[in-house]
Design a protein around this motif. Sequence first.
Motif, PDB file in Angstrom:
ATOM      1  N   ILE A 104      -3.919   7.353  -1.846  1.00  0.00           N
ATOM      2  CA  ILE A 104      -3.290   5.619  -1.618  1.00  0.00           C
ATOM      3  C   ILE A 104      -3.809   5.138  -3.093  1.00  0.00           C
ATOM      4  CG2 ILE A 104      -4.146   4.226  -0.370  1.00  0.00           C
ATOM      5  CD1 ILE A 104      -4.330   5.765   1.552  1.00  0.00           C
ATOM      6  N   ALA A 105      -2.152   4.022  -2.792  1.00  0.00           N
ATOM      7  CA  ALA A 105      -2.481   3.100  -4.123  1.00  0.00           C
ATOM      8  C   ALA A 105      -2.637   1.670  -3.606  1.00  0.00           C
ATOM      9  CB  ALA A 105      -1.052   3.118  -5.501  1.00  0.00           C
ATOM     10  N   ASP A 106      -3.073   0.269  -3.991  1.00  0.00           N
ATOM     11  CA  ASP A 106      -2.672  -0.571  -3.298  1.00  0.00           C
ATOM     12  C   ASP A 106      -2.192  -1.762  -4.221  1.00  0.00           C
ATOM     13  OD1 ASP A 106      -3.976   0.132  -0.864  1.00  0.00           O
ATOM     14  OD2 ASP A 106      -5.936  -0.547  -1.323  1.00  0.00           O
ATOM     15  N   ARG A 145       0.637  -1.076  -0.051  1.00  0.00           N
ATOM     16  CA  ARG A 145      -0.207  -0.128   0.251  1.00  0.00           C
ATOM     17  C   ARG A 145       1.138   1.727   0.302  1.00  0.00           C
ATOM     18  NH1 ARG A 145      -5.012   1.325   3.601  1.00  0.00           N
ATOM     19  NH2 ARG A 145      -6.000   0.260   1.629  1.00  0.00           N
ATOM     20  N   TYR A 146       1.098   2.354  -1.019  1.00  0.00           N
ATOM     21  CA  TYR A 146       1.271   3.761  -1.058  1.00  0.00           C
ATOM     22  C   TYR A 146       0.843   4.667  -0.995  1.00  0.00           C
ATOM     23  CZ  TYR A 146       5.247   0.595  -3.625  1.00  0.00           C
ATOM     24  OH  TYR A 146       6.245  -0.644  -3.831  1.00  0.00           O
ATOM     25  N   LEU A 147       1.277   5.695  -0.443  1.00  0.00           N
ATOM     26  CA  LEU A 147       0.816   6.283   0.595  1.00  0.00           C
ATOM     27  C   LEU A 147       2.178   8.123  -0.212  1.00  0.00           C
ATOM     28  CD1 LEU A 147      -1.721   8.566   1.874  1.00  0.00           C
ATOM     29  CD2 LEU A 147      -0.128   8.157   3.814  1.00  0.00           C
ATOM     30  N   LEU A 148       1.552   8.781  -0.880  1.00  0.00           N
ATOM     31  CA  LEU A 148       1.552  10.224  -1.163  1.00  0.00           C
ATOM     32  C   LEU A 148       0.685  10.782  -0.291  1.00  0.00           C
ATOM     33  CD1 LEU A 148       2.348   9.415  -5.248  1.00  0.00           C
ATOM     34  CD2 LEU A 148       3.764   8.759  -3.350  1.00  0.00           C
ATOM     35  N   CYS A 149       1.497  11.965   0.086  1.00  0.00           N
ATOM     36  CA  CYS A 149       0.685  13.418   1.151  1.00  0.00           C
ATOM     37  C   CYS A 149       1.681  14.363   0.642  1.00  0.00           C
ATOM     38  CB  CYS A 149       0.500  12.519   2.621  1.00  0.00           C
ATOM     39  SG  CYS A 149       1.382  12.644   2.917  1.00  0.00           S
TER      40      CYS A 149
END
Length: 261
Positions: free
Chosen positions: A237-239, A186-190
Amino acid sequence: MNVTIRYAAGSDIGCSRENNEDSGYAGARLIAVADGMGGYAGGEVASSTVIGSLRSLDTDAHNDDLVESLGRAVAEANEKLRIVREERPDLSRMGTTLTAMFWSGARVALAHIGDSRGYLLRDGELFQITQDHTMDQLLNAEASEAGQVPDPAETSRLSHVLYRVLDGRDDREPDLRLREARLGDRYLLCSDGLSGPVDAQTIYEVLTAEAEPSWAIQRLIQLARDAGGPDNITAVIADVVESEQVTETTPPQTVGAAAQA
């Protein structure tokens, strides 16, 4: 095994700002967050220009070199900022951060400049996969190389001063690298409107507790607002999932200033 991403994006003005200078994008091949700066209109224009330019990557066209393609797209976006600055002298101080990921199956290129962040949740652990381009981090690195300890007061004062952003000027090179995604990642960019008021432990807890990307984003944004919401808040978010798990195509999502452009 064929993999793809399941994604969501969200943005909020926060509790203290009069406008949203963040922009975000989530699509089948591209996710990105840009945090604009440079005055009331400047930040909006900068972040939306960059995200608007990068959206052209989100196609089914084959790319042999993901890193080269993403790096070229970032350079083109920076050139568009240069043109805007020349046409609009009132926006001469504008600039934006950028954290973006460009996907092809399990291979993903990462581009990063500024202090927006990328996180990876893998096997129950949370990793920050970007390095803030702030003066305090630069001073810490230089002191570490010299075997010295930096002045805490000085590094604290410079914690929000950026030394690398996209602003239409020459030599604005992002960090670029290729990563291999794994099933279950799971990727989170913020933007720092999230990573500032919400600590890494809380981010980890939300990412592990909320199964749906959109739910996790809503929860993270609310936590940032509950902590005072001092800045605009944007998250993508990208799963990484098996292609067979995605039965419906989710339309690309553009949020923040870019959604109004």
